[in-house]
Write a protein that holds these residues in place. Structure first.
Motif, PDB file in Angstrom:
ATOM      1  N   ARG A 118       0.832  -1.210   0.000  1.00 20.21           N
ATOM      2  CA  ARG A 118       0.000   0.000   0.000  1.00 20.21           C
ATOM      3  C   ARG A 118       0.863   1.255   0.000  1.00 20.21           C
ATOM      4  O   ARG A 118       0.586   2.202  -0.730  1.00 20.21           O
ATOM      5  N   ARG A 119       1.933   1.263   0.776  1.00 18.41           N
ATOM      6  CA  ARG A 119       2.811   2.441   0.797  1.00 18.41           C
ATOM      7  C   ARG A 119       3.454   2.676  -0.567  1.00 18.41           C
ATOM      8  O   ARG A 119       3.618   3.823  -0.997  1.00 18.41           O
ATOM      9  N   HIS A 177       2.082   1.854  -3.392  1.00 14.83           N
ATOM     10  CA  HIS A 177       1.000   2.406  -4.212  1.00 14.83           C
ATOM     11  C   HIS A 177       0.839   3.904  -3.939  1.00 14.83           C
ATOM     12  O   HIS A 177       0.708   4.697  -4.873  1.00 14.83           O
ATOM     13  N   TYR A 178       0.830   4.280  -2.660  1.00 16.12           N
ATOM     14  CA  TYR A 178       0.661   5.687  -2.313  1.00 16.12           C
ATOM     15  C   TYR A 178       1.805   6.529  -2.877  1.00 16.12           C
ATOM     16  O   TYR A 178       1.572   7.628  -3.407  1.00 16.12           O
ATOM     17  N   THR A 186       1.359   6.798  -6.683  1.00 16.86           N
ATOM     18  CA  THR A 186       0.239   7.684  -7.011  1.00 16.86           C
ATOM     19  C   THR A 186       0.599   9.137  -6.747  1.00 16.86           C
ATOM     20  O   THR A 186       0.311  10.015  -7.570  1.00 16.86           O
ATOM     21  N   ALA A 187       1.245   9.403  -5.615  1.00 21.32           N
ATOM     22  CA  ALA A 187       1.639  10.776  -5.293  1.00 21.32           C
ATOM     23  C   ALA A 187       2.623  11.321  -6.334  1.00 21.32           C
ATOM     24  O   ALA A 187       2.483  12.468  -6.793  1.00 21.32           O
ATOM     25  N   ASP A 217      -7.242   2.752  -7.161  1.00 20.59           N
ATOM     26  CA  ASP A 217      -5.982   3.291  -6.665  1.00 20.59           C
ATOM     27  C   ASP A 217      -6.153   4.734  -6.204  1.00 20.59           C
ATOM     28  O   ASP A 217      -5.690   5.112  -5.127  1.00 20.59           O
ATOM     29  N   LEU A 218      -6.824   5.535  -7.009  1.00 23.96           N
ATOM     30  CA  LEU A 218      -7.036   6.934  -6.651  1.00 23.96           C
ATOM     31  C   LEU A 218      -7.924   7.060  -5.417  1.00 23.96           C
ATOM     32  O   LEU A 218      -7.649   7.848  -4.512  1.00 23.96           O
ATOM     33  N   PHE A 242      -5.930   5.974  -2.350  1.00 24.50           N
ATOM     34  CA  PHE A 242      -4.957   7.023  -2.027  1.00 24.50           C
ATOM     35  C   PHE A 242      -5.633   8.187  -1.299  1.00 24.50           C
ATOM     36  O   PHE A 242      -5.170   8.613  -0.241  1.00 24.50           O
ATOM     37  N   VAL A 290      -4.994   9.470   2.551  1.00 22.09           N
ATOM     38  CA  VAL A 290      -4.429  10.774   2.931  1.00 22.09           C
ATOM     39  C   VAL A 290      -5.429  11.630   3.702  1.00 22.09           C
ATOM     40  O   VAL A 290      -5.021  12.545   4.417  1.00 22.09           O
TER      41      VAL A 290
END
Length: 108
Positions: free
Chosen positions: A27-28, A30-31, A34-35, A89-90, A93, A97
């Motif tokens: 997950r991290r 992925h984040y 994405t960021a 994913d979006l 994310f 956050v």
């Protein structure tokens, strides 16, 4: 539901998507991807440097796929459900956050 099942809506798909991201390292990653992808998109739009748009999917998927192949040890949903996977994913994310992502959602 499992990957082999056919999802008729994103709301049906999203719980499956989350279950495929049970590993916190994945997950991290992925984040992070994405960021970085959103950052590149913003820079491209603000500067008009359109060549950066080519890097957006590369950066986003690179980190996500490392997470799937090395930590989750599963096949990314992108291969079966490309649009819903991007939406998942979006959503994951932005829920992460903003603190609205339920940790129980990742249980398999």
């Amino acid at each position: 539901m499992a990957e082999s099942e056919v999802y008729r809506s994103f709301s049906e798909f999203y719980p499956y998507y989350l279950s495929e991201h049970a590993d916190p390292v994945s997950r991290r990653l992925h984040y992070l991807g994405t960021a970085l992808a959103l950052g590149l998109l913003a820079v491209a739009l603000l500067t008009g440097d359109w060549i950066l748009l080519l890097a957006v999917p590369v950066v986003g998927y690179l980190f996500a796929w490392i997470g799937h192949f090395f930590f989750e040890r599963n096949k990314p949903a992108t291969f079966t459900y490309p649009l819903w996977s991007l939406m998942g994913d979006l959503r994951m994310f932005f829920e992460a956050v903003t603190g609205r992502l339920d940790p129980e959602a990742f249980r398999r």
